[in-house]
Design a protein around this motif. Sequence first.
Motif, PDB file in Angstrom:
ATOM      1  N   CYS A 135       2.139  -6.906   0.325  1.00  0.00           N
ATOM      2  CA  CYS A 135       2.672  -8.424   0.201  1.00  0.00           C
ATOM      3  C   CYS A 135       1.854  -9.082  -1.216  1.00  0.00           C
ATOM      4  N   LYS A 136       0.931  -8.766  -1.246  1.00  0.00           N
ATOM      5  CA  LYS A 136       0.189  -9.245  -2.593  1.00  0.00           C
ATOM      6  C   LYS A 136       0.842  -8.686  -3.647  1.00  0.00           C
ATOM      7  N   SER A 137       1.241  -7.307  -3.658  1.00  0.00           N
ATOM      8  CA  SER A 137       1.655  -6.692  -4.883  1.00  0.00           C
ATOM      9  C   SER A 137       2.974  -7.171  -5.275  1.00  0.00           C
ATOM     10  N   ILE A 138       3.750  -7.827  -4.463  1.00  0.00           N
ATOM     11  CA  ILE A 138       5.019  -8.562  -4.871  1.00  0.00           C
ATOM     12  C   ILE A 138       4.729  -9.560  -5.514  1.00  0.00           C
ATOM     13  N   LYS A 139       3.843 -10.389  -5.476  1.00  0.00           N
ATOM     14  CA  LYS A 139       3.554 -11.594  -6.143  1.00  0.00           C
ATOM     15  C   LYS A 139       2.576 -11.527  -7.264  1.00  0.00           C
ATOM     16  N   TYR A 140       1.546 -10.515  -6.959  1.00  0.00           N
ATOM     17  CA  TYR A 140       0.590 -10.436  -8.269  1.00  0.00           C
ATOM     18  C   TYR A 140       0.575  -8.860  -8.893  1.00  0.00           C
ATOM     19  N   ASP A 141      -0.063  -8.890  -9.999  1.00  0.00           N
ATOM     20  CA  ASP A 141      -0.201  -7.490 -10.524  1.00  0.00           C
ATOM     21  C   ASP A 141      -1.265  -6.699  -9.390  1.00  0.00           C
ATOM     22  N   SER A 142      -0.427  -5.495  -9.077  1.00  0.00           N
ATOM     23  CA  SER A 142      -1.342  -4.871  -7.907  1.00  0.00           C
ATOM     24  C   SER A 142      -3.030  -4.516  -8.368  1.00  0.00           C
ATOM     25  N   LYS A 143      -2.862  -4.216  -9.737  1.00  0.00           N
ATOM     26  CA  LYS A 143      -4.317  -4.182 -10.397  1.00  0.00           C
ATOM     27  C   LYS A 143      -5.228  -5.193 -10.125  1.00  0.00           C
ATOM     28  N   SER A 144      -4.945  -6.456  -9.941  1.00  0.00           N
ATOM     29  CA  SER A 144      -5.748  -7.573 -10.020  1.00  0.00           C
ATOM     30  C   SER A 144      -6.037  -8.010  -8.707  1.00  0.00           C
ATOM     31  N   ILE A 145      -5.430  -7.452  -7.751  1.00  0.00           N
ATOM     32  CA  ILE A 145      -5.872  -7.982  -6.162  1.00  0.00           C
ATOM     33  C   ILE A 145      -7.029  -6.875  -5.572  1.00  0.00           C
ATOM     34  N   ALA A 146      -7.649  -7.682  -4.805  1.00  0.00           N
ATOM     35  CA  ALA A 146      -8.957  -6.655  -4.158  1.00  0.00           C
ATOM     36  C   ALA A 146      -8.543  -5.636  -3.345  1.00  0.00           C
ATOM     37  N   THR A 147      -7.069  -5.786  -2.592  1.00  0.00           N
ATOM     38  CA  THR A 147      -6.611  -4.939  -1.397  1.00  0.00           C
ATOM     39  C   THR A 147      -6.144  -3.750  -2.117  1.00  0.00           C
ATOM     40  N   VAL A 148      -6.523  -2.535  -2.441  1.00  0.00           N
ATOM     41  CA  VAL A 148      -6.267  -1.406  -2.990  1.00  0.00           C
ATOM     42  C   VAL A 148      -6.799  -0.144  -2.173  1.00  0.00           C
ATOM     43  N   ASN A 149      -6.006   0.837  -2.385  1.00  0.00           N
ATOM     44  CA  ASN A 149      -6.416   1.973  -1.730  1.00  0.00           C
ATOM     45  C   ASN A 149      -7.641   2.558  -2.191  1.00  0.00           C
ATOM     46  N   PRO A 150      -8.627   3.164  -1.312  1.00  0.00           N
ATOM     47  CA  PRO A 150     -10.013   3.552  -1.742  1.00  0.00           C
ATOM     48  C   PRO A 150     -10.121   4.351  -2.821  1.00  0.00           C
ATOM     49  N   LYS A 151      -9.362   5.172  -3.381  1.00  0.00           N
ATOM     50  CA  LYS A 151      -9.450   6.011  -4.742  1.00  0.00           C
ATOM     51  C   LYS A 151      -9.208   4.970  -5.657  1.00  0.00           C
ATOM     52  N   ALA A 152      -8.217   4.060  -5.932  1.00  0.00           N
ATOM     53  CA  ALA A 152      -7.807   3.177  -6.870  1.00  0.00           C
ATOM     54  C   ALA A 152      -9.228   2.051  -6.957  1.00  0.00           C
ATOM     55  N   TYR A 153      -9.575   1.530  -5.802  1.00  0.00           N
ATOM     56  CA  TYR A 153     -10.796   0.647  -5.520  1.00  0.00           C
ATOM     57  C   TYR A 153     -12.049   1.261  -6.268  1.00  0.00           C
ATOM     58  N   SER A 154     -12.177   2.696  -5.808  1.00  0.00           N
ATOM     59  CA  SER A 154     -13.420   3.079  -6.466  1.00  0.00           C
ATOM     60  C   SER A 154     -13.326   3.400  -7.949  1.00  0.00           C
ATOM     61  N   SER A 155     -12.119   3.520  -8.548  1.00  0.00           N
ATOM     62  CA  SER A 155     -12.086   3.898 -10.031  1.00  0.00           C
ATOM     63  C   SER A 155     -12.202   2.617 -10.777  1.00  0.00           C
ATOM     64  N   ARG A 156     -11.820   1.257 -10.031  1.00  0.00           N
ATOM     65  CA  ARG A 156     -11.660   0.074 -10.752  1.00  0.00           C
ATOM     66  C   ARG A 156     -12.872  -0.570 -10.349  1.00  0.00           C
ATOM     67  N   PHE A 157     -13.806  -0.297  -9.471  1.00  0.00           N
ATOM     68  CA  PHE A 157     -15.205  -0.767  -9.241  1.00  0.00           C
ATOM     69  C   PHE A 157     -16.278  -0.058 -10.272  1.00  0.00           C
ATOM     70  N   GLN A 158     -16.269   1.124 -10.464  1.00  0.00           N
ATOM     71  CA  GLN A 158     -16.773   1.770 -11.563  1.00  0.00           C
ATOM     72  C   GLN A 158     -16.577   1.411 -12.863  1.00  0.00           C
ATOM     73  N   GLU A 159     -15.158   1.159 -13.147  1.00  0.00           N
ATOM     74  CA  GLU A 159     -14.807   0.754 -14.828  1.00  0.00           C
ATOM     75  C   GLU A 159     -15.541  -0.629 -14.873  1.00  0.00           C
ATOM     76  N   PHE A 160     -15.573  -1.321 -13.977  1.00  0.00           N
ATOM     77  CA  PHE A 160     -16.234  -2.955 -14.111  1.00  0.00           C
ATOM     78  C   PHE A 160     -17.608  -2.868 -14.134  1.00  0.00           C
ATOM     79  N   MET A 161     -18.081  -1.947 -13.401  1.00  0.00           N
ATOM     80  CA  MET A 161     -19.671  -1.717 -13.405  1.00  0.00           C
ATOM     81  C   MET A 161     -20.213  -1.329 -15.155  1.00  0.00           C
TER      82      MET A 161
END
Length: 402
Positions: free
Chosen positions: A339-365
Amino acid sequence: MEILKEELSPADFKATKSNRIRYSRNDFRQLPYFATDFEWKDYSPAVFRRILELDSIEYSDYQLSVCGDETLKEVTLSGKLGMVFLLSNDKRFILKTLRKSEVKIYLEMLPNYYDHLMKYGSSLLAKLYGLHVVRPAGGVKVYFVVFGNVIPSDICIFEHYDLKGSSKGRAENKVIIQERPVHKDMDFDFSFYLDPLVRDRLLAQIKTDCEFLESEGVMDYSLFLAIQMESPHQVDKRTSRRTDKEIIDDTSEGSDESSELTLADICDLLDRPGFRFGASLPARAVRAFKKEMGSSRSNRSRNSRAQSSAQECFNVLLFFGIVDICQNYNMRKRLEHACKSIKYDSKSIATVNPKAYSSRFQEFMSEVFLPEVSDDFSDSRVSGASSSNRVSAASSSKISVR
């Protein structure tokens, strides 16, 4: 402290232990459900007791803190309010009420979580000290988990942050800790400079922890970060931090040992049993200009040294850990992502699959924790002494050798 020497068996992870707690009317006034009797159940008691031992916490102290009448009263009353966080009376532990489905997630993850803690003593994952259910006579069951408090109760905190590495919905909320609001990603305007070796080891541990959570199908976790200011002031590049020689002279005064340490010596320090990155880690904090807030964190990081002469800098101690580690990528989260991917960039929302979440979290750190660079850093022996002494001086009181 009584030490449990026997190896844990698979049955220990499935075991439960039930007790009854009784208070007198004089000791327990304003009773929930007008009851003095409580049914109490421990999940995997031997496992959690072993984890308590790792942090040198007496089981009797844990019981007094978690099973105290005031704490127990707040927990049982919270059963009518939904999911809540509570602080034990001594502020050493955080209690979070759970749904029964979440208890199942914790129990399924517990064997691998325990093995992870045994293998990586410097893990940043929140320490789970107990999983319980309590029911007052005539009342309803309340499930809750007990975590160690990342923030020591005897220090003054400047700011708290809950960071996920996403932007949508990540503005300040109404959670208050120690009379201060908990800020989120959109309010975060700091970068923390660490000695390069310390940073590399920290990011390596974050990577290891994220890979574990990814393997467990967990996402939506956060870095809970507390900042303690030592000496806030406006500084330029020449005065933003003490020189390597000053630090060496101070920490080696009265010692017969040589202060010349190699990078291997620093590795040995970071590999000490009981060393925790998230317990009083010294850093140089740089706060961005307000006019830069519209730019990306990556751009601010790349330009930070060029603009450091006019930036606001602080000497800080950091307290942090990875929290909220039981949310799996279930059907509800999958639908939320769609639902959120329809309205927002999928990379900017918190709810993503565990692999994508892990990669984004590490990059941010890697953008939050940056390598400190000095003109004399090419001399690895001098800089090695500086790194080791700064880490040792700030964290020696926090390290407990197993």
